[in-house]
Scaffold this active site. Structure first.
Site, PDB file in Angstrom:
ATOM      1  N   TYR A 145       1.081  -1.214  -0.038  1.00  0.00           N
ATOM      2  CA  TYR A 145       0.032   0.057   0.040  1.00  0.00           C
ATOM      3  C   TYR A 145       0.641   1.342  -0.086  1.00  0.00           C
ATOM      4  O   TYR A 145       1.865   1.413   0.873  1.00  0.00           O
ATOM      5  CB  TYR A 145      -0.810  -0.142   1.298  1.00  0.00           C
ATOM      6  CG  TYR A 145      -1.715   1.066   1.138  1.00  0.00           C
ATOM      7  CD1 TYR A 145      -2.919   1.457   0.484  1.00  0.00           C
ATOM      8  CD2 TYR A 145      -1.631   2.212   2.138  1.00  0.00           C
ATOM      9  CE1 TYR A 145      -3.703   2.422   0.461  1.00  0.00           C
ATOM     10  CE2 TYR A 145      -2.377   3.320   2.449  1.00  0.00           C
ATOM     11  CZ  TYR A 145      -3.632   3.497   1.448  1.00  0.00           C
ATOM     12  OH  TYR A 145      -4.417   4.545   1.483  1.00  0.00           O
ATOM     13  N   ASP A 240       9.598   3.080   0.236  1.00  0.00           N
ATOM     14  CA  ASP A 240       8.397   3.674   0.756  1.00  0.00           C
ATOM     15  C   ASP A 240       8.441   2.971   2.249  1.00  0.00           C
ATOM     16  O   ASP A 240       7.987   2.035   2.596  1.00  0.00           O
ATOM     17  CB  ASP A 240       7.049   2.974   0.156  1.00  0.00           C
ATOM     18  CG  ASP A 240       6.019   3.628   1.136  1.00  0.00           C
ATOM     19  OD1 ASP A 240       6.081   4.463   1.996  1.00  0.00           O
ATOM     20  OD2 ASP A 240       4.544   3.494   0.415  1.00  0.00           O
ATOM     21  N   LYS A 268       4.021   8.751   9.182  1.00  0.00           N
ATOM     22  CA  LYS A 268       3.564   8.015  10.549  1.00  0.00           C
ATOM     23  C   LYS A 268       4.554   8.571  11.549  1.00  0.00           C
ATOM     24  O   LYS A 268       4.368   9.806  12.015  1.00  0.00           O
ATOM     25  CB  LYS A 268       3.466   6.567  10.256  1.00  0.00           C
ATOM     26  CG  LYS A 268       2.452   6.326   9.227  1.00  0.00           C
ATOM     27  CD  LYS A 268       1.979   4.878   9.274  1.00  0.00           C
ATOM     28  CE  LYS A 268       0.638   4.583   8.517  1.00  0.00           C
ATOM     29  NZ  LYS A 268       0.700   3.904   6.977  1.00  0.00           N
TER      30      LYS A 268
HETATM   31  C1  LIG Z   1       0.183   4.493   5.707  1.00  0.00           C
HETATM   32  C2  LIG Z   1       1.140   4.395   4.515  1.00  0.00           C
HETATM   33  C3  LIG Z   1       0.988   5.175   3.407  1.00  0.00           C
HETATM   34  C4  LIG Z   1      -0.116   6.250   3.277  1.00  0.00           C
HETATM   35  O1  LIG Z   1       0.143   7.412   4.313  1.00  0.00           O
HETATM   36  P1  LIG Z   1      -0.949   8.214   4.916  1.00  0.00           P
HETATM   37  O2  LIG Z   1      -0.350   9.242   5.680  1.00  0.00           O
HETATM   38  O3  LIG Z   1      -2.114   7.445   5.280  1.00  0.00           O
HETATM   39  O4  LIG Z   1      -1.606   8.941   3.164  1.00  0.00           O
HETATM   40  C5  LIG Z   1       1.804   5.124   2.476  1.00  0.00           C
HETATM   41  N1  LIG Z   1       2.685   4.055   2.374  1.00  0.00           N
HETATM   42  C6  LIG Z   1       2.743   3.009   3.532  1.00  0.00           C
HETATM   43  C7  LIG Z   1       3.857   2.265   3.361  1.00  0.00           C
HETATM   44  C8  LIG Z   1       1.823   3.182   4.611  1.00  0.00           C
HETATM   45  O5  LIG Z   1       1.973   2.390   5.592  1.00  0.00           O
END
Ligand SMILES: *Cc1c(COP(=O)(O)O)cnc(C)c1O
Length: 437
Positions: A145, A240, A268
């Protein structure tokens, strides 16, 4: 018996104003059923719903609250910063200060941009890779994701997986053609894609420790192989680390695996519980971003002082020892869970990386999206509800990860293990058993 009448009432009202009653899909408890808990407050490792129930929290706002909730120094810093104004739309020194923490901990990032969400970070990183390479295709992996921007919504993890929305309506078909979604941990597939499109692939983006199809770490050879192929074919390698950054390890996933990516996205933890995220990497790529270069990216609230203050206050407190301690707690917990599940003859696959942990009700090892989806969802949903009754707040989907904070105590872990035991017993009494997929 646990009362949830106030949460139920809140949910009724929120359904009148938000689709599904929530502002982010997985919060709706869709895959575990029942009413989502409406939260009143949280402190340390505990979260309290509006009915006054007290839970040990392993969701931790999906990762950010690594020091636990409402941590004194973070709260103090945010409050003091707020007194000086909450947004200027002009540069402030706090942005540079947080950036220096990012550089110290993630040395592959030479320069960066602050943004407000992980979605923005990954979306901008892909645009930059496309702009730099003048190529349009990119590779992602099934079950990973990367936020909810159009190009990533192909076989995505997290809520997309939970609600089985493998391809979201509203995303132009033409755009989707540029997204190559391959199996996680399958290096041959990456090699084939590069052979097929040697001059068309701008980037490979990956969650190096996938946390949005449950917790599935990449094999080291897989990441090394991608690093080699991206160099060979002139594509950028994007880590990511929105979830894993400052999370899985003191040195994040790239430090853990010893990989030097071209671009990295963070989110995060970097915002310490406020909206902040980062994309950054080698200066020669980042210099393509406006106003130096022509790739456009901007944000009214980017580098927001409150978010910067929370991020700084979080990162400056975290030591290597904290990560070791958290990891020890994770291992105590996951070893305990394995043992208890075995005693109850419940097939379980447990995974743990640093301060991240997860489990699947599954007989076979889980290495990718396909094997993750073969877990017993029905059993999990009953299990999750009973764990709430036992005062344990776990991620409400097998496609999500659980986290540990510095605030979790040995007592919390004992309580959690006991809850696993009692939950398995309660389910067996009700005749709810593991049946597989
Ligand atoms: C949570 C997450 C996102 C998206 O971040 P948001 O702040 O929710 O837009 C993208 N990549 C990874 C790996 C994530 O865990």
């Amino acid at each position: 018996m646990r009362q949830t009448t106030k949460s139920e009432l809140e949910f009724k009202q929120s359904n009148n104003v938000f689709p599904g009653g929530v502002n982010s899909p997985v919060r709706a408890f869709g895959s575990v059923g029942g009413t989502p808990l409406f939260i009143d407050k949280a402190k340390g490792s505990h979260i309290y719903d509006v009915d006054g129930n007290d839970y040990v929290d392993y969701v931790l706002s999906w990762g950010p609250m690594i020091l636990g909730h409402a941590q004194d120094k973070v709260v103090k810093s945010v409050m003091e910063t707020a007194q000086k104004g909450t947004s200027f739309g002009a540069p402030s020194p706090l942005e540079t200060e947080l950036a220096s923490w990012v550089k110290k901990r993630v040395p592959s990032i030479e320069t960066m941009r602050m943004v407000n969400s992980g979605t923005e970070a990954t979306m901008s990183a892909i645009r930059l890779a496309r702009g730099y390479t003048k190529r349009e295709k990119f590779i992602k992996f099934n079950g990973c994701y990367h936020g909810h921007s159009d190009s990533f919504l192909v076989n995505a993890g997290s809520g997309v997986a939970t609600f089985e929305l493998e391809d979201s309506p509203g995303v132009p078909k033409e755009l989707i053609k540029a997204t190559l979604s391959l199996d996680f941990n399958d290096l041959e597939a990456v090699e084939e894609a590069f052979k097929r499109y040697p001059e068309e692939i701008a980037a490979v983006i990956i969650e190096p420790i996938a946390g949005n199809m449950g917790l599935i770490p990449a094999k080291p050879e897989f990441l090394k192989g991608i690093r080699r192929l991206t160099k060979e074919y002139g594509a950028l390698f994007i880590f990511d680390e929105v979830m894993t950054g400052f999370r899985c390890d003191y040195d994040s996933a790239q430090g853990l695996y010893g990989i030097d990516p071209d671009l990295t996205t963070l989110g995060k933890v970097v915002g310490g519980g406020l909206p902040a995220a980062v994309f950054g990497g080698k200066k020669k790529y980042m210099d393509q971003i406006a106003p130096v270069g022509a790739v456009y990216q901007a944000g009214t609230l980017s580098g927001n002082p409150l978010a910067m203050a929370a991020g700084i206050a979080t990162l400056e407190q975290l030591t290597k020892e904290d990560y070791e301690e958290m990891n020890k707690k994770v291992l105590r917990l996951t070893d305990g869970i394995k043992e208890i599940a075995n005693q109850h003859h419940i097939p379980i696959q447990v995974s743990a990386r640093g301060t991240m942990w997860g489990f699947f009700f599954n007989e076979s090892p889980v290495i990718d999206f396909k094997t993750s989806k073969a877990s017993d969802q029905h059993f999990f949903s009953h299990f999750h509800k009973e764990m709430l009754n036992q005062g344990i707040y776990l991620s409400p989907s097998q496609f999500e990860t659980n986290f540990m904070s510095t605030a979790h105590t040995n007592e919390d872990i004992e309580k959690t293990l006991q809850a696993f035991n009692e939950t398995f017993e309660a389910l067996a009494k009700k005749g709810i058993v593991y049946e597989g997929k």
